[in-house]
Design an enzyme around this catalytic site. Structure first.
Site, short mmCIF file in Angstrom:
data_model
loop_
_atom_site.label_atom_id
_atom_site.label_comp_id
_atom_site.label_asym_id
_atom_site.label_seq_id
_atom_site.Cartn_x
_atom_site.Cartn_y
_atom_site.Cartn_z
N CYS A 299 0.83 -1.20 0.00
CA CYS A 299 0.00 0.00 0.00
C CYS A 299 0.88 1.26 0.00
O CYS A 299 1.48 1.55 -1.01
CB CYS A 299 -1.01 -0.05 1.14
SG CYS A 299 -2.49 0.89 0.74
N HIS B 220 -3.72 -5.08 0.36
CA HIS B 220 -3.14 -5.63 1.60
C HIS B 220 -3.16 -7.15 1.57
O HIS B 220 -4.07 -7.76 2.10
CB HIS B 220 -3.92 -5.13 2.81
CG HIS B 220 -3.72 -3.68 3.09
ND1 HIS B 220 -2.75 -3.21 3.94
CD2 HIS B 220 -4.35 -2.59 2.61
CE1 HIS B 220 -2.79 -1.90 3.98
NE2 HIS B 220 -3.75 -1.49 3.18
N GLU C 1 -1.49 -9.20 3.25
CA GLU C 1 -1.34 -9.81 4.58
C GLU C 1 -2.68 -10.21 5.19
O GLU C 1 -2.76 -11.11 6.01
CB GLU C 1 -0.57 -8.85 5.52
CG GLU C 1 -1.31 -7.59 5.99
CD GLU C 1 -1.28 -6.42 4.99
OE1 GLU C 1 -1.00 -6.66 3.80
OE2 GLU C 1 -1.56 -5.28 5.41
#
Ligand code: GLN
Length: 539
Positions: free
Chosen positions: A382, A508, A510
């Site tokens: 990001c 994102h 993750e």
């Protein structure tokens, strides 16, 4: 009809209610039940989206674009099932719903009160997920028993327990058994008091889960059972664990799942199937490699601010049978640093973290410059990706003052700019580009190599993006746009093909890494870092 398990916490915060809830859910899922978990947070923010990460840790985003508590990340990582807006409710959201109804005149002239109107709304939301056909719904009540702000939730729980059949719901109370080193003794008194507090609210817990650093002997368990009105076997020990991923197996050993099934009067559908979980733990605990990844961020004092990134490295590390050590690097500390070779000497890869605002930006850009020039594997997430593009514009395209308009609204070269649909938005809460969007990958890229798929879906949380006017000059000088959103033509992934592993993503990744599905980009990044380390060792 769904069965309900409520998890309350006593004595202190941070005992790991989310992990206990997720571990129990994992065990019940492994026994063949369809399970979900939800969390009720007692603060007045409508969601944690407007909270500073220092206040509340990472803000976890779901596919449907809800900004939620980081415990939902644990639920997804453990259960490998997506959560949604319905899985996280705050006091702010409850009041907002009730007040909106009041303004609409729905209460027909009645005085609107905590009991029954707020508690009714809490109960409605507690039961909401049953519409999706789950057999078991676990509800984590945030906060600590005794807090003023938790009272309406306990009251709602008391009422629900009376409305449900006895075997339709149960309450687990998570408590702390402190060890007094001077007396060399574990102490039960705080737990007795916190159960008394629950009793005052009209709730007798059915199971006590006791966080402890030393094992609970029979005498201690008997004492807790006696003073807390519980059967002996319903006192469960939860020892401090090396990793949160040990907790499901610890709870299995303590038979928490069996006690729950007894109380809810349900039969296991199968022996617990935990093969994948155990394989993962085996890899996690027996790594054959070790790497160090630098994490350049600005909320490094609080690991929870980057919770999902840390966990995604645990998953990707295990897949590669590699221990991933994270070295937190403060972006602000390296803003002026001309020679980063010392600071980065022990690194095998560098991740530049997501973030907001101006603070630390120049440090992040400085870090990217070093890893780009020194061929150290790089992963930008990001804001990390945005910094990589700014760095490339400044130092490769030679656009000296290139910047993001988030940092410098008047920049000559707005290489990262606010999305057009964002410009008219004034409100801060829930208004970013949020949730899952499709992304189309270019075949000849690191991204495709990792995902092995042409269309992927990833979660977003941002207002700014790469300015398409600069795509031409960027690609001419060697940057590859390897992922784009097919509907809006937004750049989602950038790479430098000449570099061994240089990938920046606007989303994102993750947030979607789980024990059973480690994220392909994290797996690829760790692999590249291992390669870098081994190559360095040969020099
Ligand atoms: N601040 C940047 C934006 O809003 C990046 C956000 C992030 O890193 N999540 O676009």
């Amino acid at each position: 009809m769904a069965k309900y398990i409520f998890v309350t916490g006593g004595v202190t915060s941070s005992l790991g209610k989310g992990i206990i809830a997720a571990s129990l859910a994992k065990l019940l899922q492994a026994r063949g039940f369809s399970v979900t978990i939800q969390k009720f947070d007692p603060y007045i923010n409508v969601d944690p989206g407007t909270l500073n990460p220092y206040e509340h840790g990472e803000c976890y985003v779901t596919d449907d674009g809800a900004e939620t508590d980081l415990d939902l990340g644990h639920y997804e990582r453990f259960l490998n099932k997506p959560t949604s807006q319905a899985n996280n409710v705050t006091t702010g959201r409850i009041y907002q719903t009730v007040i909106n109804k009041e303004r609409a005149g729905d209460f027909l002239g009645k005085t609107v009160q905590v009991i029954p109107h707020i508690t009714d709304e809490i109960k409605r939301r507690m039961k909401l997920l049953s519409e999706f056909g789950y057999e078991i719904i676990i509800t984590e009540l945030g906060g600590t028993v005794g807090d003023i702000e938790s009272l309406p939730y306990l009251e709602a729980l008391r009422q629900l327990r009376n409305e449900f059949d006895r075997d339709q719901c149960l309450t687990i109370h998570l408590t702390l058994i402190p060890y007094l080193a001077a007396a060399k003794e574990l102490k039960t008194k705080p737990s007795q008091h916190s159960v008394k507090e629950l009793l005052e609210a009209g709730i007798q817990p059915d199971i006590l889960v006791c966080r402890t650093e030393k094992t609970l002997n029979e005498e201690l368990r008997s004492k807790l059972a006696l003073f807390c009105n519980l059967r002996y076997e319903n006192v469960i020990e939860a020892m401090d664990a090396d990793t949160i991923y040990d907790v499901p197996l610890m709870m299995l050993k303590e038979k928490l799942d069996i006690r729950v099934m007894e109380l809810l009067n349900i039969k296991s559908k199968q022996d617990p199937d935990l093969k994948t979980w155990k394989d993962f733990l085996g890899h996690l605990k027996n790594p054959s490699e070790e790497i160090t990844i630098g994490l350049v961020g600005k909320y490094n004092e609080l690991q929870d601010a980057y919770k999902s990134i840390y966990e995604a490295f645990v998953h990707a590390g295990a897949t590669n049978e590699c221990k991933v050590k994270i070295k937190a690097i403060h972006a602000e500390d390296i803003e002026e640093e001309k020679d980063l070779s010392k600071v980065f000497a022990d690194l095998d890869g560098l991740l530049v973290a997501p973030g907001f605002g101006e603070r630390g930006i120049e440090g992040k850009i400085n870090a990217v410059k070093y890893v780009r020039e020194h061929e150290l594997p790089f992963f930008g997430i990001c804001l990390g990706m945005q910094c990589a593009v700014v760095e490339f514009a400044r130092n490769v395209l030679k656009l000296k003052n290139a910047s993001s308009t988030e940092v410098n609204p008047k920049t000559e070269h707005p290489i990262i700019d606010m999305m057009s649909e964002q410009r008219k938005i004034k409100n801060k809460g829930g208004t970013m580009r949020l949730g899952a969007y499709a992304c189309e990958l270019k075949k000849d890229s690191k991204a495709y190599e990792a995902y092995k798929d042409e269309i992927i879906s990833e979660r977003h949380r941002h207002r700014y993006e790469l300015n398409n006017e600069y795509i031409d000059p960027l690609t001419k000088k060697g940057m590859l746009i390897s992922g784009t959103n097919p509907d809006k033509n937004l750049v989602e992934i950038i790479e430098i093909p000449k570099h061994p592993w240089f990938v920046g993503v606007q989303f994102h990744p993750e947030l979607k890494s789980t024990v059973e599905r480690p994220h392909p980009l994290f797996v690829g990044f760790v692999k590249a870092a291992i390669k870098y380390k081994n190559m360095r060792a040969k020099l």
